[in-house]
Design an enzyme around this catalytic site. Structure first.
Site, PDB file in Angstrom:
ATOM      1  CD  GLU A   1     -14.245 -19.863   0.977  1.00  0.00           C
ATOM      2  OE1 GLU A   1     -14.118 -19.331  -0.378  1.00  0.00           O
ATOM      3  OE2 GLU A   1     -15.064 -20.903   1.070  1.00  0.00           O
TER       4      GLU A   1
ATOM      5  CG  ASP B   1     -15.356 -24.649   1.117  1.00  0.00           C
ATOM      6  OD1 ASP B   1     -14.583 -23.774   0.593  1.00  0.00           O
ATOM      7  OD2 ASP B   1     -15.996 -25.267   0.722  1.00  0.00           O
TER       8      ASP B   1
END
Length: 735
Positions: free
Chosen positions: A468, A415
């Site tokens: 990401e 993330d």
């Protein structure tokens, strides 16, 4: 506060030890204050002039006796919970302690008679920041040590004056169990006999500033159910049944394999289900729809459910909301046995400021940078990790390895990578300092990501790491030995943003945005991409996927189906968030999860929602059966535009090729009218083509403008009636 002397009269037949030499007042004061680095030097049994001195720290005890060779001798109270005595022995014997409290007495092993239960190799690797199985060295480990069962407690707290173990077994008072510091490693250790699985505990830390506070274990592998915050001693007894899956998962490189991901938030996919209950439903559902993988939003322990798991406090513990760590393994095992891979969201970019967790762990910045300009994440009110500190990098690298090795995770979606890569991320001028070369790149974070990726790929064959990352950083999926970050795949945020922008326009305006659907092919092979329609795109006012679409309900669903058909055919892997597979109209909310009632036949949802879900099933089935759609995802030779400039028509057509050159033709008509007799060039030597999928089919809720018979190529082209707001796939008829 000094404890009053509550010693009992001498029990009948129990002799009293001779008086022991007194402790040095400074040592005594530090010990009682929880600020001594080596309590084992003061407590336990030690040779002195005249014999062996025994000393125990047992606050609230009424009496303490030492038992050697079956003989029991009473220790004298020194006050403040200290008891001591001298026996005329030449060597330290095997012994136990009998401790008497107001409600009875118990015979126990003395924690301070044991050598350290952590080896020099472990300490060396911790100091070097290269302990790749750190969870086996730090935390709470049930074990048999020197023939005695108990739990070894270890914690890294280099700035602390002292650390003590506190738990339900001490009524959350740490006085009785001070830990010892193991040299220059910053590690504190204590073996507690008789403490086993299920015991709740924390570390009581005395900072170098004199403050005292309780902290949960950064390495805890199990926790209490939030909002409770204690760590829990645990040991796995799970027996895996996924040997076949693990043996073959790395046979084909992920970028050359089918890879279709269903993203879910476990606590709300079917709200109220435990890990084991989810194992009875989720694998069958995902397998039925044909997805190759599930991606689980963060399951590591987090205090605030509304963070969806992205503000982690227990990096080594699956959330206790849904069950035990072995229960989580049961779910993963069930998915593997169903042929479904498991990707887990992993959050090494930041952590929350809760005062019982990682923040200022030993009273000073430890896991976070000491420089306030780099410590706080301006967007999320959290701390960033200090990627320049080897022990912190070790904590995170080992954590990535932990999930892969201990839980058989097949992929880590990392993330917020962009927030890690740039020193000026979300910061204005004056709020950040440049790197040593004067640039904005966080060189420590780059080194960490490279180390993490290289370590995971070396230790866990078949695992994929996924970034990401939303910027144009060069080489996110380039190997580390070529200067890249080393990820296997990267989320294509540009494709997501552009394509959703295009499809949200009324068809009459789409011709002005045509390049938003074609621009992705300019950079499609710069990285190994996943096309994500994730949770982030269907929350906080962004609307569910079907609700982004223009027009009436029929047109919205038609746009939705056509978009998915375009997405599944486009180069790159794909990811779809739960609820979007059946065109849920409402945004996702962690308060209730997907609207499963929309699929109930009693609601009349056959064409509306069940039809869209049937399309997703058929998309995945056709996708997995068609190597042209995945085998050359990273090879420019696997793609060719047929029509890329038909802006006035809102039509896109392209060919995909597999390794043997066999093609698939994908055509999307994103206008609301039928395009009659539309000419599409196809490769020579393939005279007959057959529809393999048409999003306008009646069973999906469409207008059923489909072609059931093969169509013949004439003059190197097909002439088709393109259904409105639909995507059609065609493949050559064999032979």
């Amino acid at each position: 506060m000094a404890l009053r002397d509550t010693s009992l009269p001498e029990p009948s037949g129990v002799a009293r030890c001779a008086p022991a030499p007194p402790l040095d007042p400074v040592d005594r004061g530090r010990l009682l204050a929880g600020a001594h680095h080596d309590p084992h030097a003061l407590l336990g049994a030690h040779p002195v002039a005249g014999g062996i001195v025994f000393r125990a720290l047992r606050p609230f005890a009424r009496a303490v006796s030492v038992v050697t060779d079956g003989e029991r001798r009473r220790l004298a109270s020194e006050g403040d919970g200290l008891f001591s005595g001298l026996l005329p022995l030449d060597t330290i014997p095997d012994y136990t302690l009998v401790v008497a409290y107001a409600d009875g007495e118990q015979e126990v092993h003395d924690p301070y008679r044991f050598l350290p239960a952590l080896g020099d190799t472990d300490l060396h690797l911790i100091r070097e920041g290269r302990h790749e199985q750190l969870w086996k060295a730090l935390g709470a480990e049930p074990m048999t040590h020197e023939g005695v069962t108990g739990t070894r407690f270890t914690v890294w707290a280099p700035n602390a004056q002292g650390v003590r173990v506190a738990g339900e077994f001490t009524f959350w008072d740490g006085q009785a169990f001070p830990m010892r510091s193991l040299g220059s490693s910053g590690v504190w250790e204590l073996f507690l006999p008789g403490i086993g699985e299920g015991a709740r505990y924390k570390f009581e830390i005395t900072s170098r500033h004199g403050d005292r506070f309780l902290k949960s274990d950064p390495m805890a592998r199990s926790t209490e159910v939030p909002p409770a915050t204690a760590s829990v001693v645990t040991s796995s007894r799970f027996e895996w049944g996924d040997q076949e899956w693990m043996a073959r998962r790395g046979e084909v490189p992920v970028h050359e394999a089918p890879f279709s991901v269903y993203e879910i938030h476990l606590p709300t996919w079917r709200k109220g289900l435990t890990y084991r209950q989810l194992a009875e439903q989720l694998p069958a559902y995902v397998r039925d729809l044909g997805f190759t993988h599930v991606e689980l939003m963060p399951v590591a322990e987090h205090p605030f459910g509304g963070s969806w798991g992205y503000q982690v406090t227990g990096f080594y513990a699956p959330t206790a909301r849904l069950g035990t760590p072995d229960d989580f393994k049961y779910l993963i095992d069930a998915l593997h046995r169903a042929g479904v891979g498991v990707i887990m969201d992993w959050v090494p970019a930041h952590f929350p400021k809760d005062d019982w967790a990682l923040a200022r762990f030993d009273g000073d910045p430890l896991y976070e940078p000491g420089d306030s300009r780099r410590a706080e994440h301006p967007d999320w009110g959290t701390y960033e990790f200090d990627f320049g500190r080897v022990e912190v990098r070790n904590f995170l690298v080992a954590n990535a390895v932990y999930w892969c090795e201990e839980f058989h995770i097949d992929g880590l979606r990392v993330d917020a990578v962009a927030s890690m890569l740039y020193l000026d991320y979300s910061r204005d001028s004056g709020q950040w300092s440049p790197n040593v070369f004067g640039g904005r790149e966080d060189l420590d974070a780059v080194a960490f990501l490279q180390e993490m990726n290289a370590t995971v790929y070396r230790r866990a064959p078949g695992v994929v790491t996924i970034a990401e990352e939303s910027t144009a950083w060069d080489g996110v999926t380039r190997p580390t030995d070529s200067g890249g970050l080393g990820f296997g795949l990267k989320w294509n945020m540009g494709w997501m943003h552009d394509s959703l922008g295009y499809i949200s326009h009324e068809p009459v305006h789409r011709k002005y945005h045509h390049n938003e659907m074609t621009f992705s092919m300019v950079y499609a092979y710069s990285e190994n991409y996943i096309l994500p329609i994730s949770h982030d795109e269907v929350v906080h006012g962004k609307q569910a996927l079907v609700s982004k679409m223009p027009g009436d309900w029929w047109q919205q669903r038609a746009n939705h189906r056509a978009y998915l058909g375009f997405m599944w055919a486009h180069p790159g892997k794909q990811l779809l968030f739960m609820g979007q597979e059946f065109a849920q109209g409402a945004e996702w909310s962690e308060s209730h999860g997907p609207d499963w009632w929309l699929l109930d036949p009693a609601y009349g949802a056959e064409a509306d929602h069940r039809g869209v879900r049937d399309l997703v099933r058929d998309l995945n089935t056709a996708y997995r059966a068609t190597p042209a759609l995945w085998q050359r995802d990273t090879d420019p030779g696997g793609f060719r535009w047929v029509i890329g400039d038909a802006a006035e028509d809102n039509v896109f057509a392209f060919l995909r090729f597999d390794a043997a050159g066999s093609p698939l033709l994908a055509v999307s008509n994103l206008s609301p009218v039928v395009r009659e007799d539309y000419r599409l060039t196809v490769p020579d030597g393939l005279p007959l083509w057959q529809e393999s999928l048409n999003t306008d089919a009646a069973r999906y809720g469409g207008g059923d403008i489909v072609r059931r018979d093969p169509v013949k190529a004439e003059d190197g082209a097909l002439r088709l009636a393109l259904p409105p707001l639909a995507t059609v796939w065609l493949v050559p008829v064999p032979g």
